[in-house]
Design an enzyme around this catalytic site. Sequence first.
Site, PDB file in Angstrom:
ATOM      1  N   GLY A  84      14.173  46.850 110.161  1.00 11.29           N
ATOM      2  CA  GLY A  84      15.134  46.192 111.051  1.00 11.29           C
ATOM      3  C   GLY A  84      16.549  46.558 110.680  1.00 11.29           C
ATOM      4  O   GLY A  84      16.819  47.002 109.560  1.00 11.29           O
ATOM      5  N   THR A  86      20.980  45.509 111.692  1.00 11.23           N
ATOM      6  CA  THR A  86      21.942  44.661 112.411  1.00 11.23           C
ATOM      7  C   THR A  86      23.095  45.535 112.892  1.00 11.23           C
ATOM      8  O   THR A  86      23.440  46.531 112.237  1.00 11.23           O
ATOM      9  CB  THR A  86      22.521  43.550 111.500  1.00 11.23           C
ATOM     10  OG1 THR A  86      23.032  44.163 110.321  1.00 11.23           O
ATOM     11  CG2 THR A  86      21.476  42.516 111.128  1.00 11.23           C
ATOM     12  N   TYR A 147      20.658  40.921 117.939  1.00 16.74           N
ATOM     13  CA  TYR A 147      19.678  40.666 116.870  1.00 16.74           C
ATOM     14  C   TYR A 147      18.853  39.411 117.169  1.00 16.74           C
ATOM     15  O   TYR A 147      17.627  39.417 117.024  1.00 16.74           O
ATOM     16  CB  TYR A 147      20.440  40.521 115.554  1.00 16.74           C
ATOM     17  CG  TYR A 147      19.612  40.394 114.302  1.00 16.74           C
ATOM     18  CD1 TYR A 147      19.074  41.522 113.674  1.00 16.74           C
ATOM     19  CD2 TYR A 147      19.389  39.154 113.702  1.00 16.74           C
ATOM     20  CE1 TYR A 147      18.338  41.409 112.499  1.00 16.74           C
ATOM     21  CE2 TYR A 147      18.656  39.031 112.530  1.00 16.74           C
ATOM     22  CZ  TYR A 147      18.137  40.169 111.934  1.00 16.74           C
ATOM     23  OH  TYR A 147      17.409  40.050 110.760  1.00 16.74           O
ATOM     24  N   GLY A 178      14.888  33.208 106.021  1.00 16.44           N
ATOM     25  CA  GLY A 178      16.292  32.803 106.060  1.00 16.44           C
ATOM     26  C   GLY A 178      17.101  33.896 105.375  1.00 16.44           C
ATOM     27  O   GLY A 178      16.765  35.079 105.463  1.00 16.44           O
ATOM     28  N   ILE A 180      18.124  36.243 102.642  1.00 20.90           N
ATOM     29  CA  ILE A 180      17.430  36.826 101.495  1.00 20.90           C
ATOM     30  C   ILE A 180      18.357  37.815 100.800  1.00 20.90           C
ATOM     31  O   ILE A 180      19.116  38.541 101.465  1.00 20.90           O
ATOM     32  CB  ILE A 180      16.135  37.542 101.964  1.00 20.90           C
ATOM     33  CG1 ILE A 180      15.276  36.630 102.858  1.00 20.90           C
ATOM     34  CG2 ILE A 180      15.336  38.058 100.760  1.00 20.90           C
ATOM     35  CD1 ILE A 180      14.749  35.368 102.207  1.00 20.90           C
TER      36      ILE A 180
HETATM   37  N1  LIG Z   1      17.892  40.202 104.354  1.00 25.20           N
HETATM   38  C1  LIG Z   1      17.793  39.072 105.024  1.00 25.20           C
HETATM   39  O1  LIG Z   1      18.398  38.067 104.674  1.00 25.20           O
HETATM   40  C2  LIG Z   1      16.915  38.987 106.228  1.00 25.20           C
HETATM   41  C3  LIG Z   1      16.800  37.729 106.845  1.00 25.20           C
HETATM   42  C4  LIG Z   1      15.962  37.598 107.931  1.00 25.20           C
HETATM   43  C5  LIG Z   1      15.268  38.683 108.405  1.00 25.20           C
HETATM   44  N2  LIG Z   1      15.400  39.887 107.804  1.00 25.20           N
HETATM   45  C6  LIG Z   1      14.641  40.995 108.334  1.00 25.20           C
HETATM   46  O2  LIG Z   1      13.811  41.516 107.310  1.00 25.20           O
HETATM   47  C7  LIG Z   1      13.620  42.914 107.516  1.00 25.20           C
HETATM   48  C8  LIG Z   1      14.029  43.671 106.270  1.00 25.20           C
HETATM   49  O3  LIG Z   1      15.397  43.399 105.998  1.00 25.20           O
HETATM   50  P1  LIG Z   1      16.125  43.898 104.654  1.00 25.20           P
HETATM   51  O4  LIG Z   1      17.224  42.962 104.414  1.00 25.20           O
HETATM   52  O5  LIG Z   1      15.118  44.150 103.605  1.00 25.20           O
HETATM   53  O6  LIG Z   1      16.750  45.287 105.177  1.00 25.20           O
HETATM   54  P2  LIG Z   1      17.288  46.539 104.362  1.00 25.20           P
HETATM   55  O7  LIG Z   1      17.445  46.220 102.919  1.00 25.20           O
HETATM   56  O8  LIG Z   1      18.458  47.009 105.131  1.00 25.20           O
HETATM   57  O9  LIG Z   1      16.070  47.612 104.502  1.00 25.20           O
HETATM   58  C9  LIG Z   1      15.706  48.019 105.781  1.00 25.20           C
HETATM   59  C10 LIG Z   1      14.523  48.960 105.711  1.00 25.20           C
HETATM   60  O10 LIG Z   1      14.155  49.289 107.072  1.00 25.20           O
HETATM   61  C11 LIG Z   1      14.238  50.699 107.236  1.00 25.20           C
HETATM   62  N3  LIG Z   1      14.649  51.006 108.607  1.00 25.20           N
HETATM   63  C12 LIG Z   1      15.780  50.624 109.250  1.00 25.20           C
HETATM   64  N4  LIG Z   1      15.823  51.163 110.489  1.00 25.20           N
HETATM   65  C13 LIG Z   1      14.694  51.903 110.626  1.00 25.20           C
HETATM   66  C14 LIG Z   1      14.182  52.750 111.642  1.00 25.20           C
HETATM   67  N5  LIG Z   1      14.819  52.915 112.820  1.00 25.20           N
HETATM   68  N6  LIG Z   1      13.006  53.394 111.418  1.00 25.20           N
HETATM   69  C15 LIG Z   1      12.342  53.233 110.253  1.00 25.20           C
HETATM   70  N7  LIG Z   1      12.769  52.453 109.244  1.00 25.20           N
HETATM   71  C16 LIG Z   1      13.943  51.809 109.426  1.00 25.20           C
HETATM   72  C17 LIG Z   1      15.215  51.177 106.184  1.00 25.20           C
HETATM   73  O11 LIG Z   1      15.027  52.564 105.939  1.00 25.20           O
HETATM   74  P3  LIG Z   1      16.187  53.405 105.134  1.00 25.20           P
HETATM   75  O12 LIG Z   1      16.076  52.971 103.695  1.00 25.20           O
HETATM   76  O13 LIG Z   1      15.807  54.811 105.351  1.00 25.20           O
HETATM   77  O14 LIG Z   1      17.492  53.009 105.751  1.00 25.20           O
HETATM   78  C18 LIG Z   1      14.836  50.265 105.021  1.00 25.20           C
HETATM   79  O15 LIG Z   1      13.663  50.761 104.378  1.00 25.20           O
HETATM   80  C19 LIG Z   1      14.441  43.276 108.760  1.00 25.20           C
HETATM   81  O16 LIG Z   1      13.609  43.258 109.899  1.00 25.20           O
HETATM   82  C20 LIG Z   1      15.449  42.165 108.824  1.00 25.20           C
HETATM   83  O17 LIG Z   1      15.945  41.992 110.134  1.00 25.20           O
HETATM   84  C21 LIG Z   1      16.218  40.069 106.732  1.00 25.20           C
END
Ligand SMILES: NC(=O)c1ccc[n+]([C@@H]2O[C@H](COP(=O)([O-])OP(=O)(O)OC[C@H]3O[C@@H](n4cnc5c(N)ncnc54)[C@H](OP(=O)(O)O)[C@@H]3O)[C@@H](O)[C@H]2O)c1
Length: 241
Positions: A84, A86, A147, A178, A180
């Site tokens: 995902g 943003t 989003y 929430g 993270i």
């Molecule tokens: N962090 C939070 O607080 C939070 C809260 C609620 C929901 N979420 C959701 O949880 C999920 C993971 O979030 P995160 O915080 O761990 O994100 P993150 O640290 O930014 O990691 C995102 C991961 O998704 C990959 N990705 C992004 N766009 C992509 C695409 N078009 N095709 C294939 N892979 C893609 C990235 O690959 P690269 O490494 O190559 O960029 C990375 O491995 C997301 O869906 C996010 O919306 C997160």
Amino acid sequence: MARVALVTGGTRGIGAAISKALQAAGYKVAASYAGNDAAAEKFKAESGIPVYKWDVSSFDACAAGVKQVEADLGPVDVLVNNAGITKDTAFHKMTLEQWNAVINTNLGSLFNMTRQVIEGMRARKFGRVISISSINGQKGQFGQVNYSAAKAGDIGFTKALALENAKGGITVNVICPGYINTEMVQAVPKDVLEKNVIPQIPVNRLGEPEEIARAVVFLAADDAGFITGSTLTVNGGQYHA
Ligand SMILES: NC(=O)c1ccc[n+]([C@@H]2O[C@H](COP(=O)([O-])OP(=O)(O)OC[C@H]3O[C@@H](n4cnc5c(N)ncnc54)[C@H](OP(=O)(O)O)[C@@H]3O)[C@@H](O)[C@H]2O)c1
């Protein structure tokens, strides 16, 4: 035989914790990513989990990517739709590019990925589809019309697909984290986190990626077969839909 799990965005943040937790639980895991080769190689070296690069917003790229994973590891039993992004801005300033990028990556990807594996899961009468939505898909968030719309869509996708596959041994569930502690949240300025975000979390801290991974392992288990169509909220008590 170990079951095969594919985690999109499985090389960083929440996805990396999910990949590692599934590996520790005995799954053969594949982790996909978009373009950050350095992070993916580091993850692969640390964990021994194979990594695959493709864009989950492209249907054709997902078809080719899943085909490769299945050739290497075997049919996918557990799909975790975690990737995902943003692109935050107030709606009255939002561009079509910002809208499309977030909708296609966070919602279109659920079609693009799940469509590749659902027929095999139906034929084998077993499958787990677990998608990572967000608290902001449940409650809405200022600056995140794109989003919040995509993440709310993930919940509807889950409820409908669960109904269609409930008799076939396939469960479909969604987790709403929430705030993270990952790079996505670390991008928020520290004073905003401390003054505006953490005070809204009853547990009084950010969640850790491993706390989302724990929920994924729970839903992926063979004996979680009666849990389907559900939305599991993991947010430190911040919001109850
Ligand atoms: N962090 C939070 O607080 C939070 C809260 C609620 C929901 N979420 C959701 O949880 C999920 C993971 O979030 P995160 O915080 O761990 O994100 P993150 O640290 O930014 O990691 C995102 C991961 O998704 C990959 N990705 C992004 N766009 C992509 C695409 N078009 N095709 C294939 N892979 C893609 C990235 O690959 P690269 O490494 O190559 O960029 C990375 O491995 C997301 O869906 C996010 O919306 C997160």
